[in-house]
Design a protein around this motif. Structure first.
Motif, short mmCIF file in Angstrom:
data_model
loop_
_atom_site.label_atom_id
_atom_site.label_comp_id
_atom_site.label_asym_id
_atom_site.label_seq_id
_atom_site.Cartn_x
_atom_site.Cartn_y
_atom_site.Cartn_z
N LEU A 212 6.26 8.77 3.56
CA LEU A 212 6.28 10.20 3.91
C LEU A 212 5.84 11.04 2.72
O LEU A 212 4.98 11.91 2.83
CB LEU A 212 7.66 10.63 4.38
N SER A 213 6.40 10.77 1.54
CA SER A 213 6.06 11.55 0.36
C SER A 213 4.59 11.41 -0.01
O SER A 213 3.96 12.37 -0.44
CB SER A 213 6.93 11.13 -0.82
N ALA A 214 4.03 10.22 0.17
CA ALA A 214 2.61 10.03 -0.13
C ALA A 214 1.76 10.89 0.79
O ALA A 214 0.75 11.47 0.37
CB ALA A 214 2.23 8.57 0.00
N SER A 215 2.18 11.01 2.05
CA SER A 215 1.46 11.87 2.99
C SER A 215 1.58 13.33 2.56
O SER A 215 0.61 14.09 2.61
CB SER A 215 2.04 11.67 4.40
N LEU A 216 2.77 13.71 2.11
CA LEU A 216 2.96 15.08 1.63
C LEU A 216 2.13 15.32 0.37
O LEU A 216 1.57 16.39 0.19
CB LEU A 216 4.44 15.34 1.36
N ASP A 217 2.06 14.31 -0.50
CA ASP A 217 1.23 14.42 -1.72
C ASP A 217 -0.22 14.69 -1.36
O ASP A 217 -0.88 15.55 -1.95
CB ASP A 217 1.28 13.13 -2.54
N ALA A 218 -0.74 13.92 -0.40
CA ALA A 218 -2.14 14.08 -0.01
C ALA A 218 -2.39 15.49 0.52
O ALA A 218 -3.40 16.12 0.19
CB ALA A 218 -2.51 13.04 1.05
N LYS B 262 4.28 5.07 11.81
CA LYS B 262 3.07 5.85 11.54
C LYS B 262 3.30 7.33 11.83
O LYS B 262 2.77 8.19 11.15
CB LYS B 262 1.91 5.32 12.38
N PHE B 263 4.10 7.62 12.83
CA PHE B 263 4.44 9.00 13.16
C PHE B 263 5.14 9.67 11.98
O PHE B 263 4.87 10.81 11.64
CB PHE B 263 5.34 9.04 14.40
N ALA B 264 6.01 8.91 11.30
CA ALA B 264 6.74 9.45 10.15
C ALA B 264 5.80 9.78 8.99
O ALA B 264 6.12 10.62 8.16
CB ALA B 264 7.80 8.45 9.68
N GLN B 265 4.65 9.15 8.95
CA GLN B 265 3.71 9.34 7.85
C GLN B 265 2.60 10.31 8.25
O GLN B 265 1.63 10.48 7.53
CB GLN B 265 3.11 8.01 7.46
N ALA C 102 8.41 -4.20 21.22
CA ALA C 102 9.33 -3.47 20.35
C ALA C 102 8.70 -3.24 18.97
O ALA C 102 8.80 -2.15 18.40
CB ALA C 102 10.65 -4.24 20.21
N GLU C 103 8.03 -4.27 18.46
CA GLU C 103 7.37 -4.15 17.16
C GLU C 103 6.28 -3.08 17.22
O GLU C 103 6.16 -2.23 16.32
CB GLU C 103 6.76 -5.47 16.73
N SER C 104 5.51 -3.10 18.28
CA SER C 104 4.44 -2.12 18.43
C SER C 104 5.00 -0.69 18.46
O SER C 104 4.47 0.22 17.82
CB SER C 104 3.65 -2.40 19.71
N ARG C 105 6.09 -0.53 19.17
CA ARG C 105 6.72 0.79 19.25
C ARG C 105 7.25 1.22 17.88
O ARG C 105 7.06 2.36 17.45
CB ARG C 105 7.85 0.76 20.27
N ALA C 106 7.90 0.31 17.18
CA ALA C 106 8.44 0.64 15.86
C ALA C 106 7.32 1.01 14.89
O ALA C 106 7.46 1.94 14.09
CB ALA C 106 9.26 -0.53 15.31
#
Length: 184
Positions: A152-158, A43-46, A34-38
């Motif tokens: 997420l925002s940091a990914s958008l910033d990059a 990471k998908f969100a980022q 479950a932890e691995s999936r979460a």
């Protein structure tokens, strides 16, 4: 208060592997899945922004997450149920199949799991370490352990630095920390 009635709390890392039952190990393994999936979903969100993603990347990554995590997670949930004595009838009912179908699907997996030795299975070799890791994961305020409070925002910033968007305005609008990629 008598020392005989005092409860001593021992961290799971301090317990010898032999002190964990098969049911304990099955549950520890299931929580680790479950932890691995979460973490995969975190990471998908980022992931990379729309300007940099190739056509189909979002669906491709989502399908990879689904295909890799679901089968293992359900498999270990079935093992955990079987180890605690749940019948194939109940497993079949819950999974909307007959007991025979459920046993055909997961019976060999359960048998292999029961035959596994400490050398074959890291969860059996050091269950205390995995239990402690699960405890830490379940009780932390930031389970994905991103280096920024704005994953997420940091990914958008990059991505904005590559596409020319104005990150300073976004940072100011959301009162977030300045962009990690520049001094704005």
């Amino acid at each position: 208060m008598s020392s005989e009635t005092d409860r001593v709390r021992v961290g799971p890392r301090g317990l010898p592997a032999a002190s964990f039952t098969d049911s304990d190990i099955a549950r520890i393994t299931m929580v680790a899945m479950a932890e691995s999936r979460a973490q995969g979903y975190g990471k998908f969100a980022q992931m990379v922004s729309e300007e940099l993603a190739q056509s189909g990347d979002y669906v491709r990554q989502a399908m990879r997450l689904e295909n890799s995590a679901d089968a293992l997670f359900v498999q270990y949930a079935v093992i955990a149920e079987r180890v605690r004595g749940t019948s194939w009838d109940v497993v079949g009912e819950v999974t909307r199949m007959s007991a025979t179908q459920a046993e055909a699907k997961w019976g060999d997996v359960e048998k292999r799991w029961r035959r596994a030795s400490r050398a074959d299975d890291p969860y059996r070799k050091d269950p205390g370490a995995y239990a402690a890791r699960a405890d830490e994961y379940l009780t932390t305020n930031a389970p994905y352990q991103f280096s920024t409070g704005r994953p997420l925002s940091a990914s958008l910033d990059a991505a904005s630095h590559l596409t020319g968007r104005d990150t300073a305005a976004a940072d100011q609008a959301f009162a977030g920390p300045c962009c990690a990629h520049c001094s704005r």
